[in-house]
Design an enzyme around this catalytic site. Structure first.
Site, short mmCIF file in Angstrom:
data_model
loop_
_atom_site.label_atom_id
_atom_site.label_comp_id
_atom_site.label_asym_id
_atom_site.label_seq_id
_atom_site.Cartn_x
_atom_site.Cartn_y
_atom_site.Cartn_z
N SER A 196 -9.99 41.35 9.22
CA SER A 196 -11.41 41.66 9.04
C SER A 196 -12.13 41.32 10.35
CB SER A 196 -11.99 40.80 7.91
OG SER A 196 -13.39 40.87 7.93
N TYR A 244 -13.25 33.64 1.89
CA TYR A 244 -12.71 34.88 2.47
C TYR A 244 -12.51 34.69 3.98
CZ TYR A 244 -12.59 39.94 3.53
OH TYR A 244 -12.25 41.19 3.96
P1 NAP Z 1 -10.75 47.28 -2.61
O1 NAP Z 1 -11.19 48.67 -2.80
O2 NAP Z 1 -11.23 46.24 -3.55
O3 NAP Z 1 -9.15 47.29 -2.60
C1 NAP Z 1 -8.40 46.11 -2.67
C2 NAP Z 1 -6.97 46.47 -3.03
O4 NAP Z 1 -6.21 45.24 -3.13
C3 NAP Z 1 -6.87 47.17 -4.36
O5 NAP Z 1 -5.82 48.11 -4.34
C4 NAP Z 1 -6.51 46.03 -5.30
O6 NAP Z 1 -5.84 46.51 -6.46
C5 NAP Z 1 -5.58 45.22 -4.40
N1 NAP Z 1 -5.44 43.84 -4.87
C6 NAP Z 1 -6.42 42.93 -5.10
N2 NAP Z 1 -5.89 41.81 -5.59
C7 NAP Z 1 -4.55 42.01 -5.68
C8 NAP Z 1 -3.45 41.24 -6.13
N3 NAP Z 1 -3.61 39.99 -6.59
N4 NAP Z 1 -2.21 41.77 -6.08
C9 NAP Z 1 -2.01 43.03 -5.63
N5 NAP Z 1 -3.02 43.82 -5.18
C10 NAP Z 1 -4.26 43.31 -5.21
O7 NAP Z 1 -11.12 46.74 -1.17
P2 NAP Z 1 -10.91 47.33 0.30
O8 NAP Z 1 -12.22 47.29 0.97
O9 NAP Z 1 -10.14 48.59 0.26
O10 NAP Z 1 -10.03 46.16 0.93
C11 NAP Z 1 -8.72 46.35 1.44
C12 NAP Z 1 -8.47 45.30 2.50
O11 NAP Z 1 -9.40 45.50 3.56
C13 NAP Z 1 -8.67 43.86 2.02
O12 NAP Z 1 -7.67 43.04 2.57
C14 NAP Z 1 -10.03 43.50 2.58
O13 NAP Z 1 -10.16 42.13 2.79
C15 NAP Z 1 -10.01 44.28 3.87
N6 NAP Z 1 -11.34 44.51 4.46
C16 NAP Z 1 -12.26 45.28 3.82
C17 NAP Z 1 -13.49 45.47 4.42
C18 NAP Z 1 -14.57 46.31 3.80
O14 NAP Z 1 -15.69 46.36 4.36
N7 NAP Z 1 -14.33 46.99 2.70
C19 NAP Z 1 -13.78 44.89 5.66
C20 NAP Z 1 -12.82 44.14 6.27
C21 NAP Z 1 -11.59 43.95 5.67
P3 NAP Z 1 -5.89 45.74 -7.87
O15 NAP Z 1 -7.25 45.12 -8.03
O16 NAP Z 1 -5.56 46.80 -8.84
O17 NAP Z 1 -4.79 44.71 -7.79
#
Ligand code: NAP
Length: 279
Positions: free
Chosen positions: A166, A179
């Site tokens: 991130s 986080y």
């Molecule tokens: P998201 O739409 O909430 O997706 C998160 C994914 O992780 C989902 O597929 C979720 O599926 C899975 N997940 C969560 N808990 C889990 C568990 N215990 N076991 C297995 N899978 C799990 O969020 P996103 O924005 O795409 O985030 C993806 C990554 O990008 C994360 O690591 C996040 O920290 C990072 N990120 C996001 C942003 C942003 O602005 N969106 C910025 C920086 C970094 P289930 O809930 O079905 O398990």
């Protein structure tokens, strides 16, 4: 390894001639990639990018229905897909996930650790249970997935591990302390793994997204004032979309990055170096 070679590749111990330039391939044809958090959002976008570049895919997350939907999107690109419903907060389940993916395809070349959660609250409200859960999903799961992937990558003569960090690798904003701590750990984890796995030709890097509008951030971006405030500090003038991670993902998964390890690519529309990191 002969005395003329160095870890991670051959060294001719002489200057390589201009005429010896070889263009490495960005193609992932014949490669197998396991993507955690691949059911939706950024993980799914990265899986689609890998599939478009030619890789066959294993997808993991907890929601089987989302994995099925995502699998349909991979198949539509013409690639093979395996779904492995997994809670990455459970180390035994993570080891099983990696071995199942590698066993199904007969090997594993690429691991993307994209599964992640965030709790948006002031520091004093966090409980020990919150701490344990966020560290288990964001940090411990990624570490043990990498550890389990290593022998499979050794058998292939190398591999690529991509951790989804991130912009919080570099800065902190209020109300996401756990986080931020977990992602800070992931940055050092990326560096530590890169050193110890380099001799096997395994590159370990991170992609650090800035602000992307996904399910994780939907409640935030849906408030017009918060959207405007967040976007006002992003020089590109918009939040990122999953497609914005495709280029960095394919680069770090392909032979084009064989001499890049321990690094982070920030994909943030310029936010990090904008000075005013409000929002
Ligand atoms: P998201 O739409 O909430 O997706 C998160 C994914 O992780 C989902 O597929 C979720 O599926 C899975 N997940 C969560 N808990 C889990 C568990 N215990 N076991 C297995 N899978 C799990 O969020 P996103 O924005 O795409 O985030 C993806 C990554 O990008 C994360 O690591 C996040 O920290 C990072 N990120 C996001 C942003 C942003 O602005 N969106 C910025 C920086 C970094 P289930 O809930 O079905 O398990």
């Amino acid at each position: 390894m002969s005395s003329e070679e160095t870890a991670g590749g051959e060294s001719p111990r002489r200057m390589v001639l201009d005429s010896e330039f070889t263009m490495p391939s960005f193609s992932l044809t014949g490669r197998v990639a396991l993507v955690t958090g691949g059911g939706r959002g950024l993980g799914l976008g990265m899986a689609l990018a890998l599939a478009h570049a030619g890789a066959d895919i294993a997808l993991a997350s907890r929601s089987a229905d989302e994995l099925e939907r995502a699998a349909g999107m991979i198949r539509a690109i013409g690639r093979e897909v395996l779904i492995v419903p997994t809670d990455v907060g459970d180390v035994a389940a993570v080891q099983k996930m990696v071995n199942q993916a590698a066993g199904h395809y007969g090997g594993l070349d690429i691991l993307v650790n994209a599964a992640g959660i965030n709790f948006r609250r002031p520091i004093d409200t966090f409980t020990e249970e919150d701490w344990d859960r966020i560290m288990a999903v964001n940090l411990k799961g990624a570490f043990f997935a990498a550890q389990a992937a290593r022998p499979h990558m050794q058998q292939r003569g190398g591999g690529k591990i991509i951790n989804v960090g991130s912009i919080i690798f570099e800065l902190v904003v209020p109300n996401i302390a756990l986080y931020a701590i977990s992602k800070g750990g992931m940055r050092q984890m990326t560096r530590a793994l890169s050193l110890e796995y380099a001799g096997d030709g395994i590159c370990v890097n991170a992609i650090a997204p800035g602000r992307f509008w996904t399910k994780m951030t939907d409640a935030f971006f849906s408030v017009p004032e918060l959207y405007d405030s967040a976007v006002s500090v992003i020089p590109m003038g918009r939040p990122g979309t999953p497609s914005d991670l495709a280029g960095a993902t394919v680069l770090l998964a392909s032979a084009a990055s064989d001499y890049i390890t321990g690094q982070t690519i920030f994909v943030d529309g310029g936010w990090l170096y904008n000075g005013g990191v409000k929002a």
